[in-house]
Scaffold this motif. Structure first.
Motif, PDB file in Angstrom:
ATOM      1  N   LYS A  40       0.814  -1.209   0.000  1.00  0.00           N
ATOM      2  CA  LYS A  40       0.000   0.000   0.000  1.00  0.00           C
ATOM      3  C   LYS A  40       0.847   1.259   0.000  1.00  0.00           C
ATOM      4  N   LYS A  41       1.980   1.225   0.665  1.00  0.00           N
ATOM      5  CA  LYS A  41       2.792   2.427   0.744  1.00  0.00           C
ATOM      6  C   LYS A  41       4.250   2.049   0.992  1.00  0.00           C
ATOM      7  N   VAL A  42       5.162   2.869   0.426  1.00  0.00           N
ATOM      8  CA  VAL A  42       6.589   2.595   0.559  1.00  0.00           C
ATOM      9  C   VAL A  42       7.305   3.856   1.009  1.00  0.00           C
ATOM     10  N   LEU A  43       8.044   3.744   2.105  1.00  0.00           N
ATOM     11  CA  LEU A  43       8.820   4.887   2.589  1.00  0.00           C
ATOM     12  C   LEU A  43      10.152   4.964   1.846  1.00  0.00           C
ATOM     13  N   VAL A  44      10.403   6.125   1.238  1.00  0.00           N
ATOM     14  CA  VAL A  44      11.689   6.341   0.557  1.00  0.00           C
ATOM     15  C   VAL A  44      12.242   7.694   1.008  1.00  0.00           C
ATOM     16  N   GLN A  45      13.533   7.901   0.764  1.00  0.00           N
ATOM     17  CA  GLN A  45      14.096   9.194   1.149  1.00  0.00           C
ATOM     18  C   GLN A  45      13.767  10.246   0.106  1.00  0.00           C
TER      19      GLN A  45
END
Lengths: 431, 431
Positions: A40-45
């Motif tokens: 559902k969601k991906v944390l990236v910098q």
């Protein structure tokens, strides 16, 4: 049918591997867990960076709270690395009732107990198979497969970089520096290889393995560590003559409910199952009172093996979710920690000594060993080198670490002993 | 706290091992499953026989119904062996809502599907880790640890007797008959060794492994089997010269969703992880698309390793019992069975031929291979023996089984070919 939503913290090579496996194996996953699985969601910098994987940009976020506080997300997978931030995120996720899968060995070695208690408190799963030897389902085997056994020994080749270097040094008779440089060029070693070659990476993994295998809360500080950077071609050559192969061995031993855990260069007898583990492969050797010897072999790292382990953990979490039993399979350590002191740590040792070639020197040396009740399994006296220096290689029978260190100190004080060139633990097949 | 009651069918060496582990590890079991575990009744043939284990005679019965219809018994452990009676008992147990743990490979290879459907129908667990390579938690690893991977190859040394015989033949240059006799004296081989040495035992285990690993209902009849009784010291010596080690390999391969399963003597390249598995040890090598190579090594048999696997399964059943989820983790095969035909089975082959030492014979032979598009990886032409017989050893590149068999037939029809001494599959490390 309700789909399971996954939040991913990190999208490096391992994270990309996880995305690929979930997308490519959707049917297989469906069959195993009985419902669709969606990222559902991906944390990236950085949202606009080029990616190794085709992913809808709308899934990316640079704000962890978008994942940690999203009520629809059931499982958080952590592949961002680092310790402090990752720990905060995972504690938050657990407090929010989210199940967690992580590949982060540093985090688990340093804060595993705290995270596992939190998981247990909030009724969540915390799985971390990928943190040790990515391609080998070893944690699961310790927890389930060998559940009814009493494990007394765990030995692991749990760092691929050092095993690659030692394999090349041993097979090709090349120096540490030369092979390290090649490994760096090939991408098998980091630009700063310290954590690998000095045994720290292996120590973190052994902390995790010993804690699980012995059901005792072992800390990273409890692990005695030495690395491979001082090993010479000569050491390996002499070892070979005596039928030994050099490996960086994580060694965890339990006796009378006391344990010792170390990582150190070790000469294994050639017929030991770990001796044939080559190149970047990892293996964990387990000795259980009932089962005897077993060994698990596979790739220790690599994005796909690690991602596979993560997705297998994810499957476990989702099965538990569908059964409504998350957090109930976490088994906290059963025994209080009791560490052996040095007088209780027994081993055989290989020691190579340069001595003045004089009458009586050999007797002087062996009498020191005799004083401590340590006898020899093998003795190799080599032809005198230039400058009247003779080389002696000794392999002892079992000695306590206390006695062995006293022996080394006394040897150093002898006038005829020029240098103790090296000293390694020796492990033969039969324990 | 309610105690879990276990009924044991059989009290031979494995059954006695189970009793010992449950008694000696009561604390550990309690910790793992949260309640006491008690053996309530044991089926034996003769109540007054001397036993290998101290057991209250009141627990023994010679009537299976005392166990199968005892409403207080939650789990039935089957260690009696045999097929038909065991099958009836286990079907009855499942119908009575009892969970089942079995170590019976013959039963699972022949009637696994039927028993698994019954387990699923009646909401019971049916675990059988101990049926394949007792000391290696391989089934669990296939189901859970490698859950998210696509397994394309399973290779196993899954019979300890034949591995012991081949190891001795190979290391000591002794004949099959001599080593078999010794193995029988040492208790490593049965008085009638047929089931082991002709590969039938291994075939049963490969049936179980392939069914699980490929999620496809493979039958024992689908497995091509040949044994080790015709292997000669000479074969092994030539193999060694070319860098090969002989093993009886269970080979299961999947390609384009079609599978092949066989058990046959195989030359492995010396650097193959399975090549270093010695004596009575077993190992299963798994190739998954994501994980790459992994291998699981351990004792294949023995009462304590097998009993350990059984008790680990028991722990799994009890955990499920306490969660109320028995029967819900059984995953039936996902794919319909599709077998490769012989033209789709590719392998390298080692063939040793005695020919008349005449001009042109070699060209005649190689032209037959060429006609079928099969080229050579290695050729060993040996000095002429007595009677003008020359010996040729050929190792082919990949050939289909159809083509290879046609080649062998044509070779046999050549006047100059005196005898095809042997022909074995060859497996090198990189697949």
């Amino acid at each position: 049918m309700k789909s399971i939503s996954v939040g991913l913290l990190g999208l490096g090579t391992v994270g990309s591997g996880v995305v690929k496996i979930i997308e490519n194996h959707q049917n297989k996953l469906m069959h195993q867990v009985g419902c669709p699985v969606t990222i559902k969601k991906v944390l990236v910098q950085e949202i606009n960076k080029m990616r190794q994987v085709d992913i809808d940009k709308n899934l990316l976020t640079d704000n962890a709270n978008d994942i940690l506080f999203d009520k629809e997300i059931d499982v958080v997978i952590e592949v961002m690395g680092g310790v402090l931030e990752a720990k905060e995120y995972l504690l938050t996720a657990l407090r929010q009732g989210k199940n967690v899968v992580t590949a982060n060995k540093d985090l688990m070695a340093l804060h595993g107990s705290e995270l596992l208690s939190a998981a247990s408190e909030f009724g969540c799963d915390l799985f971390y198979e990928a943190s040790v030897a990515g391609g080998i389902p070893i944690l699961r085997s310790l927890v389930d497969g060998l559940a009814s056994d009493h494990i007394t020994q765990l030995m692991g080749i749990v760092n691929g970089t050092t095993n690659y270097i030692l394999t090349k040094m041993s097979n090709e008779g090349r120096s540490y520096d030369e092979v390290l440089k090649e490994a760096q060029e090939l991408g098998f070693a980091e630009a700063d290889p310290t954590s690998d070659v000095e045994g720290l990476d292996a120590a973190r993994k052994m902390t995790i393995l010993a804690t699980l295998g012995f059901s005792m809360p072992v800390n990273l500080d409890d692990v005695t560590v030495s690395g491979i950077s001082k090993i010479t071609e000569e050491d390996l050559r002499y070892g070979k003559q005596l039928g030994y192969t050099m490996k960086l061995i994580g060694f965890a031993h339990r006796e009378d409910e006391k344990v010792e855990v170390s990582v150190q260069p070790t000469f294994l007898s050639d017929n030991h199952p770990l001796a044939s583990v080559q190149n970047e492969y990892n293996a964990v050797y387990v000795y259980g009172e009932a089962v005897g010897e077993t060994m698990f072999y596979g790739p220790g790292a690599g994005s796909l093996p690690t991602a596979t382990a993560i997705v297998s953990d994810l499957v476990g979490v989702i099965k538990n979710l569908r059964l409504g039993v998350n957090g109930r399979s976490t088994v906290s350590p059963q025994f209080p920690k009791r560490l052996k002191d040095d007088s209780e740590k027994y081993s055989k040792y290989f020691v190579r000594i340069h001595v003045q070639d004089e009458v009586g020197v050999f007797a002087e040396i062996t009498s020191i060993f005799a004083k401590y009740g340590v006898s020899f399994e093998k003795i190799l006296q080599l032809p005198v080198k230039k400058n009247e220096i003779a080389e002696i290689v000794l392999v002892t029978h079992h000695a306590s670490l206390t006695n062995y260190e006293a022996i080394l100190n006394q040897l150093r004080s002898l006038a005829a002993v020029k240098e103790i060139k090296c000293s390694y633990r020796v492990v033969r097949k039969s324990i």
